[in-house]
Write a protein that holds these residues in place. Structure first.
Motif, PDB file in Angstrom:
ATOM      1  N   ILE A  37     -27.926   9.010  15.787  1.00  0.00           N
ATOM      2  CA  ILE A  37     -27.230   7.869  16.398  1.00  0.00           C
ATOM      3  C   ILE A  37     -28.202   6.983  17.170  1.00  0.00           C
ATOM      4  CG2 ILE A  37     -25.490   7.212  18.108  1.00  0.00           C
ATOM      5  CD1 ILE A  37     -23.876   9.623  17.268  1.00  0.00           C
ATOM      6  N   ASP A  38     -29.053   7.590  17.979  1.00  0.00           N
ATOM      7  CA  ASP A  38     -29.982   6.791  18.788  1.00  0.00           C
ATOM      8  C   ASP A  38     -30.931   5.995  17.901  1.00  0.00           C
ATOM      9  OD1 ASP A  38     -28.838   7.725  21.104  1.00  0.00           O
ATOM     10  OD2 ASP A  38     -30.272   9.356  21.369  1.00  0.00           O
ATOM     11  N   GLY A  39     -31.402   6.606  16.816  1.00  0.00           N
ATOM     12  CA  GLY A  39     -32.302   5.878  15.922  1.00  0.00           C
ATOM     13  C   GLY A  39     -31.624   4.695  15.258  1.00  0.00           C
ATOM     14  N   ILE A  40     -30.377   4.864  14.828  1.00  0.00           N
ATOM     15  CA  ILE A  40     -29.651   3.747  14.202  1.00  0.00           C
ATOM     16  C   ILE A  40     -29.359   2.659  15.228  1.00  0.00           C
ATOM     17  CG2 ILE A  40     -27.509   3.116  13.032  1.00  0.00           C
ATOM     18  CD1 ILE A  40     -27.462   5.866  11.794  1.00  0.00           C
ATOM     19  N   LYS A  41     -28.998   3.072  16.441  1.00  0.00           N
ATOM     20  CA  LYS A  41     -28.724   2.086  17.485  1.00  0.00           C
ATOM     21  C   LYS A  41     -29.976   1.266  17.800  1.00  0.00           C
ATOM     22  CE  LYS A  41     -26.063   3.520  20.698  1.00  0.00           C
ATOM     23  NZ  LYS A  41     -25.537   4.228  21.884  1.00  0.00           N
ATOM     24  N   ALA A  85     -29.560  -6.419   5.752  1.00  0.00           N
ATOM     25  CA  ALA A  85     -30.574  -6.437   6.807  1.00  0.00           C
ATOM     26  C   ALA A  85     -30.918  -5.045   7.334  1.00  0.00           C
ATOM     27  CB  ALA A  85     -30.125  -7.350   7.944  1.00  0.00           C
ATOM     28  N   PRO A  86     -29.945  -4.146   7.629  1.00  0.00           N
ATOM     29  CA  PRO A  86     -30.331  -2.823   8.151  1.00  0.00           C
ATOM     30  C   PRO A  86     -31.196  -2.031   7.185  1.00  0.00           C
ATOM     31  CG  PRO A  86     -28.004  -3.239   8.558  1.00  0.00           C
ATOM     32  CD  PRO A  86     -28.478  -4.307   7.628  1.00  0.00           C
ATOM     33  N   GLY A  87     -30.847  -2.028   5.904  1.00  0.00           N
ATOM     34  CA  GLY A  87     -31.632  -1.281   4.936  1.00  0.00           C
ATOM     35  C   GLY A  87     -33.045  -1.816   4.813  1.00  0.00           C
ATOM     36  N   GLU A  88     -33.187  -3.147   4.791  1.00  0.00           N
ATOM     37  CA  GLU A  88     -34.524  -3.736   4.697  1.00  0.00           C
ATOM     38  C   GLU A  88     -35.353  -3.431   5.935  1.00  0.00           C
ATOM     39  OE1 GLU A  88     -33.684  -7.816   4.111  1.00  0.00           O
ATOM     40  OE2 GLU A  88     -33.017  -7.591   2.027  1.00  0.00           O
ATOM     41  N   ALA A  89     -34.740  -3.533   7.112  1.00  0.00           N
ATOM     42  CA  ALA A  89     -35.469  -3.241   8.349  1.00  0.00           C
ATOM     43  C   ALA A  89     -35.887  -1.777   8.405  1.00  0.00           C
ATOM     44  CB  ALA A  89     -34.610  -3.604   9.555  1.00  0.00           C
ATOM     45  N   ALA A  90     -34.992  -0.878   7.968  1.00  0.00           N
ATOM     46  CA  ALA A  90     -35.327   0.542   7.974  1.00  0.00           C
ATOM     47  C   ALA A  90     -36.455   0.839   6.999  1.00  0.00           C
ATOM     48  CB  ALA A  90     -34.091   1.359   7.621  1.00  0.00           C
ATOM     49  N   HIS A  91     -36.432   0.194   5.844  1.00  0.00           N
ATOM     50  CA  HIS A  91     -37.498   0.407   4.859  1.00  0.00           C
ATOM     51  C   HIS A  91     -38.838  -0.073   5.404  1.00  0.00           C
ATOM     52  CE1 HIS A  91     -39.462   0.685   0.956  1.00  0.00           C
ATOM     53  NE2 HIS A  91     -39.890  -0.558   1.119  1.00  0.00           N
ATOM     54  N   GLU A  92     -38.862  -1.229   6.036  1.00  0.00           N
ATOM     55  CA  GLU A  92     -40.103  -1.740   6.607  1.00  0.00           C
ATOM     56  C   GLU A  92     -40.617  -0.834   7.721  1.00  0.00           C
ATOM     57  OE1 GLU A  92     -39.264  -5.683   7.844  1.00  0.00           O
ATOM     58  OE2 GLU A  92     -38.982  -6.470   5.810  1.00  0.00           O
ATOM     59  N   ALA A  93     -39.716  -0.349   8.576  1.00  0.00           N
ATOM     60  CA  ALA A  93     -40.139   0.535   9.660  1.00  0.00           C
ATOM     61  C   ALA A  93     -40.722   1.827   9.117  1.00  0.00           C
ATOM     62  CB  ALA A  93     -38.957   0.826  10.590  1.00  0.00           C
ATOM     63  N   ALA A 108     -30.922   7.319   6.446  1.00  0.00           N
ATOM     64  CA  ALA A 108     -29.514   7.260   6.862  1.00  0.00           C
ATOM     65  C   ALA A 108     -28.886   5.908   6.577  1.00  0.00           C
ATOM     66  CB  ALA A 108     -29.400   7.598   8.347  1.00  0.00           C
ATOM     67  N   VAL A 109     -29.656   4.829   6.724  1.00  0.00           N
ATOM     68  CA  VAL A 109     -29.092   3.478   6.542  1.00  0.00           C
ATOM     69  C   VAL A 109     -29.604   2.818   5.276  1.00  0.00           C
ATOM     70  CG1 VAL A 109     -28.856   3.202   9.017  1.00  0.00           C
ATOM     71  CG2 VAL A 109     -30.903   2.356   7.905  1.00  0.00           C
ATOM     72  N   GLY A 110     -30.243   3.597   4.396  1.00  0.00           N
ATOM     73  CA  GLY A 110     -30.857   3.003   3.215  1.00  0.00           C
ATOM     74  C   GLY A 110     -29.906   2.692   2.092  1.00  0.00           C
ATOM     75  N   GLY A 111     -28.662   3.135   2.182  1.00  0.00           N
ATOM     76  CA  GLY A 111     -27.699   2.850   1.124  1.00  0.00           C
ATOM     77  C   GLY A 111     -26.986   1.519   1.343  1.00  0.00           C
ATOM     78  N   GLU A 112     -25.838   1.393   0.704  1.00  0.00           N
ATOM     79  CA  GLU A 112     -25.077   0.150   0.811  1.00  0.00           C
ATOM     80  C   GLU A 112     -24.453   0.025   2.200  1.00  0.00           C
ATOM     81  OE1 GLU A 112     -22.030  -2.281  -2.064  1.00  0.00           O
ATOM     82  OE2 GLU A 112     -21.606  -0.176  -1.720  1.00  0.00           O
ATOM     83  N   THR A 113     -24.566  -1.161   2.782  1.00  0.00           N
ATOM     84  CA  THR A 113     -23.977  -1.468   4.081  1.00  0.00           C
ATOM     85  C   THR A 113     -23.050  -2.667   3.926  1.00  0.00           C
ATOM     86  OG1 THR A 113     -25.946  -0.669   5.243  1.00  0.00           O
ATOM     87  CG2 THR A 113     -24.431  -2.046   6.484  1.00  0.00           C
ATOM     88  N   VAL A 114     -21.838  -2.542   4.417  1.00  0.00           N
ATOM     89  CA  VAL A 114     -20.858  -3.625   4.303  1.00  0.00           C
ATOM     90  C   VAL A 114     -20.337  -3.986   5.679  1.00  0.00           C
ATOM     91  CG1 VAL A 114     -20.163  -2.992   1.972  1.00  0.00           C
ATOM     92  CG2 VAL A 114     -18.951  -2.031   3.916  1.00  0.00           C
ATOM     93  N   VAL A 115     -19.887  -5.227   5.821  1.00  0.00           N
ATOM     94  CA  VAL A 115     -19.355  -5.746   7.080  1.00  0.00           C
ATOM     95  C   VAL A 115     -17.940  -6.239   6.837  1.00  0.00           C
ATOM     96  CG1 VAL A 115     -19.633  -7.445   8.923  1.00  0.00           C
ATOM     97  CG2 VAL A 115     -21.645  -6.394   7.882  1.00  0.00           C
ATOM     98  N   LEU A 116     -17.010  -5.814   7.688  1.00  0.00           N
ATOM     99  CA  LEU A 116     -15.630  -6.287   7.622  1.00  0.00           C
ATOM    100  C   LEU A 116     -15.311  -7.002   8.929  1.00  0.00           C
ATOM    101  CD1 LEU A 116     -15.451  -3.006   6.403  1.00  0.00           C
ATOM    102  CD2 LEU A 116     -13.473  -4.155   5.426  1.00  0.00           C
ATOM    103  N   PRO A 117     -14.776  -8.223   8.869  1.00  0.00           N
ATOM    104  CA  PRO A 117     -14.463  -8.942  10.108  1.00  0.00           C
ATOM    105  C   PRO A 117     -13.255  -8.334  10.815  1.00  0.00           C
ATOM    106  CG  PRO A 117     -13.661 -10.171   8.216  1.00  0.00           C
ATOM    107  CD  PRO A 117     -14.427  -8.995   7.663  1.00  0.00           C
ATOM    108  N   LEU A 118     -13.308  -8.332  12.133  1.00  0.00           N
ATOM    109  CA  LEU A 118     -12.172  -7.915  12.952  1.00  0.00           C
ATOM    110  C   LEU A 118     -11.492  -9.189  13.442  1.00  0.00           C
ATOM    111  CD1 LEU A 118     -13.880  -5.043  14.996  1.00  0.00           C
ATOM    112  CD2 LEU A 118     -12.402  -4.824  12.992  1.00  0.00           C
ATOM    113  N   VAL A 119     -10.392  -9.532  12.794  1.00  0.00           N
ATOM    114  CA  VAL A 119      -9.693 -10.788  13.077  1.00  0.00           C
ATOM    115  C   VAL A 119      -8.347 -10.466  13.710  1.00  0.00           C
ATOM    116  CG1 VAL A 119      -8.788 -12.931  12.108  1.00  0.00           C
ATOM    117  CG2 VAL A 119     -10.836 -11.879  11.125  1.00  0.00           C
TER     118      VAL A 119
END
Length: 913
Positions: free
Chosen positions: A548-552, A574-582, A615-626
């Motif tokens: 959790i701390d690493g993802i945060k 963006a998270p997957g790309e950033a994790a790959h670069e790190a 942990a974050v290298g797979g598919e990441t999706v965003v759903l709006p909270l409306v």
């Protein structure tokens, strides 16, 4: 179904005895073709029995029983013939005769004998010499006996008064001594491809599902030493390819006598390694069962894979000499209730049928615009599973999944099959799955070499796809119905949990806990305070708390997703790309390629960085909270490396996000209202109390409820002039804004009028007029007002007016308690009031107690504390300080009833020192 298995010694002869005639048949035609002079042993080395109810599904269950039994005995050569004959005989029993069917399998040194009994002996079996009565191929009945005559080495019928038994015997094919199976010699270029050294992991699982043995090849393949995994469940490491709740899981597979197939193992570095496995259930000398698992890399499956038909047995020929396609054998035993198992077996058989290196099957979405990968073999299945590709991938016939297509060399048409990009496959054939003209999926087989497939292979594959399409669609609809029922239950439970709290932080935690791990491996919730604010990372959760701390930390360095109000899930890379670069930077630093710190200084940080990247290298999706036409945040869901979401999960997540958004906005509104109410309540009470020489003062104020309503109780103590102080305690009828308005008017008017030098009655009469001037917003008010003047002799003189309020009580030093004022009319009701004040002198040690009606009207059932009860409690306070008196009164009030107070309470205690 009931089953039994007795390996080892020879059991008693299971054939029933009776007085009715028995028939034995050894086909003359087969005897003429296959002269067999070998002595045959009658020793039975194992047996398995099962009973089936007279229902249609029992036929498929009987086929599975015979198949599993014979494969467990190692008789793969004759499995298919036995299954066909058993299917026809059980059909005669449970469908045509309408009785229970008993199936008995007997193993001998030379082959097997299968006996099928029904409980309808009057249904006669025609003699072999009467072909006219034995049935024709076009008739519904009678085919089972024809097949026995054509396939079995021996067969016959036994009668008893209660049972009829048809049996057949299949002999093992002749082979050279010591040969279990054999295949033709092949050129080197046609042999299966493996690594330079083939590693076969041997893992033994005990009866509890825990790992009990782990060899050196397992350590090399997966990175775990034996002492680290011994005793742990295999389920902690296995990435099972089936959807939980809709198919056979690994726990069930470990209980089968023999199992073979593909899944994944999570290695020590976090990667999922695709493997091909062969499981065999064994028992030790003490009778304890365990499962031996042989595992190789998936691309080396040829090391363990059992051939569909062994070439040495010439098993691909029917009785009439025609060729039988291996895929059709599979079609003969579909599993419509297990979609994932059906799809996985389909791609494996399709690959073997066309001698390919890989195969894949995709199912169409409801709108037929996209195809979702549901099964594959020979490909990185973890990466491809649930990936989506468009139905119309390009112009022309070969760009559409609706038509068969053959690509001889993918290098000449890059991107023609997006699923195969970067896999090394060169040639591919794909065909559609259609039901009633509607596209339901696509089946493809690929090879590493170019020019492997032509239209002939496309026709064969299309024929197989047509045979399986209806079964696949039926199983898919069944799975979809189960998922929808599960989704409804999930949403009902989620709604109940979200409705049970109005705390913002708890709502955020519930949102995350409901999505992980049910819908995603990890999630993050962003909140937006207002339209001018940027999204703020409010909550992060992963199924492994250590990550959790690493993802945060990673998400805090990535720009948050844009708050787009468009409904539905959108991919966020963006998270997957950033994790790959790190991870890449950490690896380079560890190798000293970036001029950074020494290897020893950064090695400790490589593990967590790589774990976070996985942990974050797979598919990441965003759903709006409306909520209420405003984006109040985003719900982010993620998968580990190379994994994708299935469409049904995204639809469920969208439904959850709508409910969660409304709950989160309700919590926000409630928090804002509570903060406003508390701020207003504080403004209606004095910020601090003055210190009076020779007089101790203590005040306790307790608001009822959850603090989101402004109460009507108030108190005040303020200086009037030199040596004189005014005090007041009152209660406005009702709660809320109107009561707060009268409370504020009363407290500030009291101070202003008292400092003008007016007497107590005059102050209250003018306050009464001001309240009545409020018109419809006015509220009646009970008020105790007084003025205090400390005297030189240590006493204190009080002038008191009690307008409809509970009477103040005086506690003398000798313990007596008496009212310190007389009751008078309350304020806000009548225009002309005639009030008067009373003078009271408090001697040193005396206490004046003033309370609101929330104290005196404290109830427990039919009992009420009342004025007398309050006086009794005050009697016990002789000699106590003002603070101790107030505390004892409050404690007594709280203990009087078990329920929480339903009214505000204020206590003002003054003691002359």
């Amino acid at each position: 179904m009931t089953t039994g298995l007795i390996p080892g010694a020879q059991p008693p002869d299971p054939r029933p005895t009776g007085t009715l005639p028995q028939q034995r048949h050894e086909p003359d035609t087969r005897a003429a073709l296959h002269v067999d002079n070998r002595p045959r042993s009658s020793v039975i080395t194992a047996r398995a029995a099962a009973s089936f109810e007279p229902v249609g599904r029992s036929v498929a269950t009987a086929r599975s029983f015979v198949r599993d039994t014979l494969q467990g005995w190692g008789f793969a050569d004759i499995v298919d013939d036995a299954v066909v004959l058993t299917s026809e005989l059980v059909t005669n029993a449970v469908v045509h005769a309408g009785t229970h069917a008993d199936v008995l399998c007997l193993r001998t040194e030379d082959g097997i004998r299968v006996e099928v009994s029904d409980r309808y002996p009057e249904r006669e079996i025609p003699l072999q010499g009467s072909p006219a009565t034995m049935g024709s191929p076009d008739r519904e009945g009678g085919r089972g006996l024809q097949l026995c005559a054509a396939i079995a080495g021996r067969w016959g019928v036994d009668y008893t008064p209660t049972h009829k038994q048809v049996w057949f015997q299949l002999d093992l094919p002749d082979r050279p001594v010591g040969t279990r199976a054999a295949g033709p010699c092949l050129p080197s270029e046609l042999l299966p491809l493996t690594d330079s050294r083939v590693r076969v992991a041997v893992v033994q699982i005990d009866r509890t599902g825990a790992i009990s043995a782990w060899n050196e090849d397992a350590e090399e393949l997966f990175g775990y030493p034996a002492d680290q995994v011994t005793g742990k469940p295999l389920t902690d490491l296995a990435a099972w390819p089936h959807t939980p709740g809709t198919s056979t899981g690994i726990v069930e597979a470990l209980q089968l006598s023999r199992w073979e197939g593909s899944y994944g193992i999570r290695a020590a570095d976090g990667r999922v390694i695709p493997v091909y496995a062969s499981h065999l259930r064994v028992r030790d000398t003490e009778g304890d069962p365990s499962t031996v698992c042989l595992l190789v890399r998936d691309h080396e499956r040829a090391v363990l894979q059992t051939p569909l038909r062994l070439p040495a047995s010439d098993a691909t020929s029917n009785a009439d000499g025609s060729s039988s396609d291996p895929f059709e054998v599979f079609i003969g035993s579909p599993a419509p209730d297990d979609l994932d198992g059906l799809l996985q077996r389909t791609v494996e058989r399709a690959r073997d049928m066309l001698d390919g290196d890989s195969a894949f099957l995709l199912l169409a979405t409801d709108d037929e615009t996209e195809l979702e990968v549901r099964a594959s073999t020979g490909l990185p299945s973890a990466r491809q599973r649930f990936a989506r590709v468009p139905v119309e991938a390009g112009p022309g016939r070969y760009g559409s999944a609706r038509m068969p297509a053959v690509h001889e060399d993918l290098l000449s048409v890059p991107g023609a099959v997006p699923l195969l990009s970067g896999t090394g496959m060169r040639s591919v054939v794909t065909v559609p799955l259609k039901v009633e003209g509607r596209l339901t999926g696509s089946l493809g087989v690929a090879a590493e070499g170019p020019g492997r497939y032509s239209n002939e292979e496309a026709l064969r594959l299309q024929f197989a796809a047509d045979r399986i399409a209806l079964a696949v669609e039926s199983a898919r609809l069944g799975e979809l119905e189960r998922l929808r029922r599960g989704s409804l239950s999930f949403l009902v439970e989620a709604s109940d949990l979200l409705a049970g709290t109005l705390d913002r932080d708890q709502t955020l935690a519930l949102m995350a806990q409901m999505t992980v791990p049910t819908l995603a491996t990890w999630c993050a919730v962003y909140t937006i305070a207002d339209q001018a604010s940027d999204p703020y990372l409010s909550y992060v959760l992963h199924e492994d708390e250590e990550l959790i701390d690493g993802i945060k930390s990673l998400l805090s360095k990535v720009s948050p997703p844009d708050p787009v109000p468009t409904p539905g899930a959108r991919v966020w890379s963006a998270p997957g790309e950033a994790a790959h670069e790190a991870a890449l930077r950490s690896s380079m630093r560890s190798l000293g390629l970036s001029g950074g710190p020494a290897h020893q200084q950064v090695t400790s940080g490589i593990g967590p960085t790589l774990a976070t990247a996985s942990a974050v290298g797979g598919e990441t999706v965003v759903l709006p909270l409306v909520a209420r036409n405003r984006v109040i945040g985003m719900l982010t869901l993620g998968k580990p490396t190379d994994e994708h979401f299935r469409q049904e999960i995204l639809e469920l997540a969208e439904d959850l996000s709508r409910r969660a958004a409304l709950a989160l906005d309700n919590a926000r509104l409630y928090s804002e209202r509570t903060a406003i109410s508390q701020a207003l309540q504080r403004s209606l009470l004095p910020p601090e109390l003055p210190e009076i020489d020779g007089v101790e003062v203590e005040v306790i104020y307790r608001a009822a409820g959850e603090g989101n309503e402004v109460g009507g109780d108030f108190y005040d103590l303020f200086p009037i002039s030199d040596g004189a102080y005014g005090f007041a305690i009152g209660d406005v009828c009702g709660t809320g804004p109107n009561a707060a308005a009268v409370t504020g008017l009363a407290r500030h008017a009291l101070r202003l009028l008292a400092r003008e030098g007016l007497s107590g009655p005059a102050v209250l009469e003018r306050l009464n007029s001001a309240i009545l001037d409020e018109g419809a917003r006015s509220r009646f008010l009970t008020l105790l007002y007084g003025e205090m003047r400390p005297q030189d002799d240590g006493s204190a003189e009080l002038k008191v007016v009690c307008a409809g309020h509970p009477l103040p009580l005086r506690l003398r030093q000798d313990g007596t308690v008496e009212p310190a004022a007389e009751p008078q009319p309350l304020l806000g009701v009548m225009e002309d009031l005639e009030l008067y004040e009373q003078t009271v002198t408090l001697d040193p040690g005396d206490v004046l107690l003033c309370v609101t009606d929330g104290v005196t009207e404290r109830r427990e059932g039919t009992r009420m504390l009342g004025d007398d009860g309050l006086a009794d409690v005050l009697t016990t306070c002789t000699g106590l300080t003002a603070g101790a008196v107030a505390a004892r009164i409050m404690r007594a009030v709280e203990r009087f009833a078990s329920d929480a107070p339903s009214d505000d309470m204020a206590i003002l205690a003054m003691r002359v020192a």
